[in-house]
Design an enzyme around this catalytic site. Sequence first.
Site, short mmCIF file in Angstrom:
data_model
loop_
_atom_site.label_atom_id
_atom_site.label_comp_id
_atom_site.label_asym_id
_atom_site.label_seq_id
_atom_site.Cartn_x
_atom_site.Cartn_y
_atom_site.Cartn_z
N SER A 9 0.83 -1.20 0.00
CA SER A 9 0.00 0.00 0.00
C SER A 9 0.86 1.25 0.00
O SER A 9 1.61 1.51 0.95
CB SER A 9 -0.90 0.00 1.23
OG SER A 9 -1.57 1.23 1.34
N HIS A 34 -1.18 -1.08 -4.37
CA HIS A 34 -2.47 -0.73 -3.77
C HIS A 34 -2.45 0.77 -3.48
O HIS A 34 -1.56 1.27 -2.78
CB HIS A 34 -2.68 -1.52 -2.47
CG HIS A 34 -4.05 -1.35 -1.89
ND1 HIS A 34 -5.15 -2.07 -2.34
CD2 HIS A 34 -4.51 -0.54 -0.90
CE1 HIS A 34 -6.22 -1.70 -1.65
NE2 HIS A 34 -5.86 -0.77 -0.77
N ASP A 36 -4.64 3.94 -2.05
CA ASP A 36 -5.82 4.38 -1.29
C ASP A 36 -6.14 5.84 -1.62
O ASP A 36 -5.28 6.71 -1.49
CB ASP A 36 -5.54 4.28 0.22
CG ASP A 36 -5.48 2.84 0.68
OD1 ASP A 36 -6.43 2.10 0.40
OD2 ASP A 36 -4.47 2.45 1.30
N MET A 38 -8.55 8.87 -0.47
CA MET A 38 -9.42 9.29 0.64
C MET A 38 -9.83 10.75 0.44
O MET A 38 -9.02 11.57 0.01
CB MET A 38 -8.68 9.17 1.97
CG MET A 38 -8.08 7.81 2.21
SD MET A 38 -7.16 7.82 3.77
CE MET A 38 -6.45 6.18 3.74
N HIS A 67 -8.22 1.86 -4.51
CA HIS A 67 -9.26 1.69 -3.48
C HIS A 67 -9.83 3.06 -3.13
O HIS A 67 -9.16 3.89 -2.53
CB HIS A 67 -8.58 1.03 -2.27
CG HIS A 67 -9.48 0.84 -1.09
ND1 HIS A 67 -9.00 0.41 0.13
CD2 HIS A 67 -10.82 1.02 -0.92
CE1 HIS A 67 -10.00 0.33 0.99
NE2 HIS A 67 -11.11 0.70 0.38
N MET A 69 -11.90 5.39 -1.01
CA MET A 69 -12.59 5.59 0.28
C MET A 69 -13.21 6.98 0.22
O MET A 69 -12.80 7.91 0.92
CB MET A 69 -11.59 5.51 1.43
CG MET A 69 -10.82 4.22 1.49
SD MET A 69 -9.79 4.18 2.98
CE MET A 69 -8.67 2.86 2.58
N MET A 138 -11.89 -4.84 4.93
CA MET A 138 -11.08 -3.96 5.77
C MET A 138 -10.85 -4.65 7.11
O MET A 138 -11.80 -4.99 7.82
CB MET A 138 -11.79 -2.62 6.00
CG MET A 138 -11.99 -1.78 4.75
SD MET A 138 -10.44 -1.41 3.88
CE MET A 138 -9.55 -0.49 5.14
N GLY A 143 -9.02 4.75 6.87
CA GLY A 143 -8.70 6.17 7.06
C GLY A 143 -7.26 6.42 7.44
O GLY A 143 -6.69 7.43 7.07
N ASP A 176 -7.17 -5.85 3.70
CA ASP A 176 -6.50 -4.56 3.77
C ASP A 176 -6.47 -4.05 5.20
O ASP A 176 -7.50 -3.73 5.77
CB ASP A 176 -7.23 -3.56 2.85
CG ASP A 176 -6.54 -2.21 2.78
OD1 ASP A 176 -5.48 -2.04 3.40
OD2 ASP A 176 -7.07 -1.32 2.09
N GLY A 177 -5.25 -3.99 5.77
CA GLY A 177 -5.11 -3.40 7.10
C GLY A 177 -4.46 -4.30 8.12
O GLY A 177 -4.96 -5.39 8.40
#
Length: 218
Positions: A9, A34, A36, A38, A67, A69, A138, A143, A176-177
């Site tokens: 990520s 990956h 993210d 946001m 991804h 969000m 998730m 976040g 993810d996470g």
Amino acid sequence: MSERKIAPSLLAADFANLQRDIEMVNSSKADWFHIDVMDGVFVPNISFGMPVIKAIAKHAKKTLDVHLMIIEPDRYIQAFADLGADILTVHYEACTHLHRTLQAIKLAGMKAGVALNPHTNIAVLEDCITDIDLVCLMSVNPGFGGQSFIENTYSKVSALSKLIKDKKATTLIEIDGGVNDENAKQLVEAGAHILVAGSFVFKSTDPLKTIQQIKDLI
């Protein structure tokens, strides 16, 4: 098992040396990038904007797993297709008309993914699982990077894996996470196909070796 993939990520990368970190992933045993996105509304943080993703796409030589969000993801589907996203994942919680959103993503030439927050039951995907290429579970609250793994994820992976089999779908499961060397093997055994690793990779002293280490476990 070679079909198991690792997707570092970039949220955990060094933004001041982003190209260096992208080249590192290019030369590593990792399979995907990956990314993210946001908006500060759907999640309490803001990350990459379009110009940064454009720059990433220019240097990345592997699959771009984006991804979102964000609220109202439908507004940006074509924009991400134009930027070079291979997979576009939207949040179930942000889509009023999920089926329509999935169709729009595929129409734009990308694989369609759906992400579920930790509190969302996999049963909500029952009616459209055959239209989903990838489900991103998730395993932390979305976040922020660097959070600890939510243990309930294992049973969620198993339940999702069963749903996919029961519906004869070909959907891939992504986690993810909080992924690290302590939970990678168990996640794959529960049915996961893709592991997203952020802080564990980029905060390690030797990211190349860390990626190889997870790859060896799965």
